[in-house]
Design a protein around this motif. Structure first.
Motif, PDB file in Angstrom:
ATOM      1  N   CYS A   1       0.821  -1.215   0.000  1.00 29.12           N
ATOM      2  CA  CYS A   1       0.000   0.000   0.000  1.00 29.12           C
ATOM      3  C   CYS A   1       0.853   1.262   0.000  1.00 29.12           C
ATOM      4  O   CYS A   1       1.864   1.335   0.703  1.00 29.12           O
ATOM      5  CB  CYS A   1      -0.922   0.014   1.214  1.00 29.12           C
ATOM      6  SG  CYS A   1      -2.075  -1.372   1.274  1.00 29.12           S
ATOM      7  N   HIS A   2       0.402   2.247  -0.763  1.00 34.81           N
ATOM      8  CA  HIS A   2       1.069   3.549  -0.805  1.00 34.81           C
ATOM      9  C   HIS A   2       0.252   4.593  -0.045  1.00 34.81           C
ATOM     10  O   HIS A   2      -0.954   4.436   0.164  1.00 34.81           O
ATOM     11  CB  HIS A   2       1.324   3.976  -2.252  1.00 34.81           C
ATOM     12  CG  HIS A   2       2.528   3.299  -2.833  1.00 34.81           C
ATOM     13  ND1 HIS A   2       3.774   3.883  -2.852  1.00 34.81           N
ATOM     14  CD2 HIS A   2       2.680   2.073  -3.385  1.00 34.81           C
ATOM     15  CE1 HIS A   2       4.637   3.045  -3.401  1.00 34.81           C
ATOM     16  NE2 HIS A   2       4.002   1.937  -3.731  1.00 34.81           N
TER      17      HIS A   2
ATOM     18  N   LEU B   1      -3.372   6.758   3.839  1.00 31.82           N
ATOM     19  CA  LEU B   1      -4.153   5.571   4.188  1.00 31.82           C
ATOM     20  C   LEU B   1      -3.378   4.262   4.034  1.00 31.82           C
ATOM     21  O   LEU B   1      -3.974   3.179   4.109  1.00 31.82           O
ATOM     22  CB  LEU B   1      -5.424   5.513   3.327  1.00 31.82           C
ATOM     23  CG  LEU B   1      -6.457   6.615   3.589  1.00 31.82           C
ATOM     24  CD1 LEU B   1      -7.604   6.526   2.590  1.00 31.82           C
ATOM     25  CD2 LEU B   1      -6.987   6.529   5.010  1.00 31.82           C
ATOM     26  N   ALA B   2      -2.077   4.339   3.819  1.00 34.26           N
ATOM     27  CA  ALA B   2      -1.314   3.098   3.625  1.00 34.26           C
ATOM     28  C   ALA B   2      -1.448   2.164   4.824  1.00 34.26           C
ATOM     29  O   ALA B   2      -1.685   0.960   4.664  1.00 34.26           O
ATOM     30  CB  ALA B   2       0.159   3.426   3.367  1.00 34.26           C
ATOM     31  N   LEU B   3      -1.290   2.687   6.019  1.00 34.74           N
ATOM     32  CA  LEU B   3      -1.396   1.846   7.217  1.00 34.74           C
ATOM     33  C   LEU B   3      -2.828   1.366   7.441  1.00 34.74           C
ATOM     34  O   LEU B   3      -3.041   0.158   7.646  1.00 34.74           O
ATOM     35  CB  LEU B   3      -0.869   2.594   8.437  1.00 34.74           C
ATOM     36  CG  LEU B   3      -0.939   1.847   9.767  1.00 34.74           C
ATOM     37  CD1 LEU B   3      -0.086   0.584   9.738  1.00 34.74           C
ATOM     38  CD2 LEU B   3      -0.495   2.757  10.914  1.00 34.74           C
ATOM     39  N   PRO B   4      -3.848   2.248   7.433  1.00 34.43           N
ATOM     40  CA  PRO B   4      -5.226   1.742   7.587  1.00 34.43           C
ATOM     41  C   PRO B   4      -5.606   0.719   6.516  1.00 34.43           C
ATOM     42  O   PRO B   4      -6.303  -0.257   6.809  1.00 34.43           O
ATOM     43  CB  PRO B   4      -6.084   3.009   7.475  1.00 34.43           C
ATOM     44  CG  PRO B   4      -5.177   4.121   7.867  1.00 34.43           C
ATOM     45  CD  PRO B   4      -3.812   3.723   7.398  1.00 34.43           C
ATOM     46  N   ASN B   5      -5.150   0.926   5.292  1.00 33.47           N
ATOM     47  CA  ASN B   5      -5.464  -0.031   4.234  1.00 33.47           C
ATOM     48  C   ASN B   5      -4.789  -1.375   4.487  1.00 33.47           C
ATOM     49  O   ASN B   5      -5.385  -2.438   4.280  1.00 33.47           O
ATOM     50  CB  ASN B   5      -5.044   0.518   2.869  1.00 33.47           C
ATOM     51  CG  ASN B   5      -5.979   1.603   2.376  1.00 33.47           C
ATOM     52  OD1 ASN B   5      -7.112   1.735   2.837  1.00 33.47           O
ATOM     53  ND2 ASN B   5      -5.515   2.408   1.429  1.00 33.47           N
TER      54      ASN B   5
ATOM     55  N   GLY C   1      10.258   3.674   8.405  1.00 34.27           N
ATOM     56  CA  GLY C   1       9.925   5.093   8.380  1.00 34.27           C
ATOM     57  C   GLY C   1       8.888   5.447   7.337  1.00 34.27           C
ATOM     58  O   GLY C   1       8.550   6.614   7.154  1.00 34.27           O
ATOM     59  N   GLY C   2       8.367   4.427   6.620  1.00 32.51           N
ATOM     60  CA  GLY C   2       7.361   4.687   5.586  1.00 32.51           C
ATOM     61  C   GLY C   2       7.906   5.352   4.336  1.00 32.51           C
ATOM     62  O   GLY C   2       7.136   5.896   3.540  1.00 32.51           O
ATOM     63  N   ILE C   3       9.241   5.316   4.121  1.00 36.93           N
ATOM     64  CA  ILE C   3       9.796   5.974   2.933  1.00 36.93           C
ATOM     65  C   ILE C   3       9.371   5.216   1.689  1.00 36.93           C
ATOM     66  O   ILE C   3       8.992   4.051   1.739  1.00 36.93           O
ATOM     67  CB  ILE C   3      11.336   6.097   3.009  1.00 36.93           C
ATOM     68  CG1 ILE C   3      12.017   4.706   2.929  1.00 36.93           C
ATOM     69  CG2 ILE C   3      11.764   6.843   4.266  1.00 36.93           C
ATOM     70  CD1 ILE C   3      13.522   4.780   2.742  1.00 36.93           C
TER      71      ILE C   3
ATOM     72  N   GLU D   1       7.446   0.405  11.393  1.00 39.82           N
ATOM     73  CA  GLU D   1       7.362   0.570  12.841  1.00 39.82           C
ATOM     74  C   GLU D   1       5.930   0.819  13.318  1.00 39.82           C
ATOM     75  O   GLU D   1       5.549   0.380  14.406  1.00 39.82           O
ATOM     76  CB  GLU D   1       8.289   1.699  13.311  1.00 39.82           C
ATOM     77  CG  GLU D   1       7.894   3.107  12.901  1.00 39.82           C
ATOM     78  CD  GLU D   1       8.257   3.464  11.462  1.00 39.82           C
ATOM     79  OE1 GLU D   1       7.953   4.600  11.041  1.00 39.82           O
ATOM     80  OE2 GLU D   1       8.849   2.615  10.768  1.00 39.82           O
ATOM     81  N   GLU D   2       5.131   1.493  12.504  1.00 38.08           N
ATOM     82  CA  GLU D   2       3.747   1.757  12.907  1.00 38.08           C
ATOM     83  C   GLU D   2       2.916   0.484  12.867  1.00 38.08           C
ATOM     84  O   GLU D   2       2.119   0.208  13.773  1.00 38.08           O
ATOM     85  CB  GLU D   2       3.145   2.849  12.025  1.00 38.08           C
ATOM     86  CG  GLU D   2       3.785   4.218  12.251  1.00 38.08           C
ATOM     87  CD  GLU D   2       3.300   5.270  11.269  1.00 38.08           C
ATOM     88  OE1 GLU D   2       2.170   5.109  10.737  1.00 38.08           O
ATOM     89  OE2 GLU D   2       4.031   6.241  11.021  1.00 38.08           O
ATOM     90  N   LEU D   3       3.087  -0.301  11.807  1.00 34.52           N
ATOM     91  CA  LEU D   3       2.366  -1.562  11.731  1.00 34.52           C
ATOM     92  C   LEU D   3       2.786  -2.488  12.870  1.00 34.52           C
ATOM     93  O   LEU D   3       1.945  -3.100  13.542  1.00 34.52           O
ATOM     94  CB  LEU D   3       2.626  -2.237  10.389  1.00 34.52           C
ATOM     95  CG  LEU D   3       1.931  -3.591  10.235  1.00 34.52           C
ATOM     96  CD1 LEU D   3       0.458  -3.405   9.938  1.00 34.52           C
ATOM     97  CD2 LEU D   3       2.592  -4.446   9.168  1.00 34.52           C
ATOM     98  N   ALA D   4       4.103  -2.592  13.100  1.00 32.63           N
ATOM     99  CA  ALA D   4       4.605  -3.466  14.170  1.00 32.63           C
ATOM    100  C   ALA D   4       4.100  -3.011  15.529  1.00 32.63           C
ATOM    101  O   ALA D   4       3.760  -3.840  16.384  1.00 32.63           O
ATOM    102  CB  ALA D   4       6.131  -3.490  14.141  1.00 32.63           C
ATOM    103  N   ALA D   5       4.036  -1.688  15.734  1.00 35.47           N
ATOM    104  CA  ALA D   5       3.550  -1.164  17.016  1.00 35.47           C
ATOM    105  C   ALA D   5       2.083  -1.502  17.229  1.00 35.47           C
ATOM    106  O   ALA D   5       1.675  -1.911  18.326  1.00 35.47           O
ATOM    107  CB  ALA D   5       3.761   0.349  17.067  1.00 35.47           C
TER     108      ALA D   5
END
Length: 388
Positions: A201-202, A207-211, A228-230, A240-244
């Motif tokens: 997801c981009h 919305l990459a993380l919610p998707n 870092g979502g780069i 890191e956000e998904l893992a958290a």
């Protein structure tokens, strides 16, 4: 409880964004650290794109000790030939073959028909299969804007030809969690349980993380991420956000990862150094001030019990909480600072110190807690008998 696997594409999708170029040895260092942090699969690069990527994929794959790795290819024989040469014929190597999903891409970018697209899938996946590759992932580019009936034909052709993984790419950040959930549920219903389903997801609409979360709730087995979502344009799903989220909310999702979250911040800082990435102020988990506060109401709560304003814990990510002094800080921060010096003063003196150390400063005054202590030491020039 289901384990979600993580494919990190920092070295490929992350690097291909402007300003993110890395040297071979920088990539190797990051790859080994990501392996140590529990990443299941590391995407090495796009071997057919350049001799540099070819050599990098070959070298990095030889240095990884246990983590699986992937290469990126278009749906053509030459790309796949180079991917196999660089990554080798190994059970740890996934050859990712990206097919053209949407009519928009078929007509305006590729200038080919649907039928030609299906032939590409058949020929390229068959070639990888015939050359001993056990893990073949068919990626559907622009899947969120593709026609479902055509995408099913493409997926069926890919699996019949030897693919055992499907990657659903929201290439432009077009999808919403609702639409992406429906898409993943539909594709999952087409697949046998032994076919792995991944999301890529981009973040163009944030919305990459919610998707990605909607994807795993709807049947996806893997999330492709970057540190870092780069990545291209606004970037990719953040590792890191998904893992958290799957660390703190694993009981809600009934899912988890093998990521060791305490190791990620150090890797991210090394990445920032390599690509000269500015430190963000408020990014979740990795932001400069993510575990800091400058508001008096929050500081009062944090002094009494950090849980009042701190659900995500800094120590879980090898970070530290801090309090900063601003015009929003109150007298409690003065009292707390004095307590660290084993000093207790009456309310009148507290008011005087507050005026001198905080209120009197300009509206832009902003300093850290340790500096406040030093300022207080300099300000306190009163007889010992006045210290309560």
């Amino acid at each position: 409880m289901k384990r979600i696997t993580i494919l990190d594409t920092t070295l490929r999708d992350g690097e291909q964004a402007p300003g993110n170029s890395m040297t071979l040895f920088q990539k190797v260092e990051l790859a080994l650290m990501l392996e140590n942090a529990g990443v299941d699969c590391i995407e090495l690069g796009f071997p057919a794109s350049s001799k540099t990527d070819y050599e990098a994929s070959k070298f990095i794959s030889s240095k990884l000790n246990k983590t699986n790795y992937a290469t990126f290819s278009r749906a053509n024989i030459n790309d796949i030939k180079l991917a196999i040469e660089s990554g080798g014929v190994s059970e740890r190597h996934t050859v990712q073959i990206v097919a053209t999903g949407s009519d928009l891409h078929l007509k305006n970018k590729r200038k080919i028909t649907r039928e030609q697209g299906l032939i590409e899938v058949k020929n390229s996946v068959s070639f990888a299969n015939q050359n001993g590759i056990k893990n073949i992932a068919l990626g559907i580019e622009d899947a969120s804007r593709a026609d479902l009936s055509y995408m099913k034909l493409m997926i069926d052709e890919g699996i019949k030809s030897g693919a055992n993984q499907i990657i659903v790419a929201d290439t432009t950040g077009f999808a919403t969690p609702t639409s992406f959930s429906k898409l993943i549920k539909m594709i999952r219903s087409w697949l046998l349980p032994n076919i792995k389903l991944s999301t890529h997801c981009h973040n163009d609409l944030g919305l990459a993380l919610p998707n990605a979360l909607a994807g795993i709730e709807s049947g996806a087995d893997e999330v492709q991420v970057t540190l870092g979502g780069i990545g291209e344009r606004a970037g990719n799903t953040s590792l890191e956000e998904l893992a958290a989220i799957l660390y703190y909310k694993k009981n809600d999702y009934e899912m988890f990862t093998n990521i060791q979250i305490e190791k990620l911040y150090g890797i991210y800082n090394l990445l920032r150094k390599f690509i000269q990435l500015e430190e963000p102020r408020n990014k979740p988990i990795f932001g400069k001030y993510t575990f800091s506060t400058a508001a008096g109401i929050h500081q009062q709560g944090m002094i009494l019990d950090p849980n009042t304003y701190e659900y995500v814990k800094p120590e879980h990510f090898s970070r530290e909480r801090s309090m900063f002094i601003s015009r929003y800080s109150g007298r409690n921060i003065i009292k707390y600072a004095l307590s660290t010096l084993d000093i207790s003063l009456d309310s009148k003196k507290i008011d005087e110190l507050y005026f001198e150390c905080i209120e009197k400063k300009s509206a832009n005054y902003f300093d850290n807690f340790q500096n406040l202590i030093e300022i207080l030491k300099n300000e306190i020039k009163i007889p010992k008998q006045n210290i309560q």
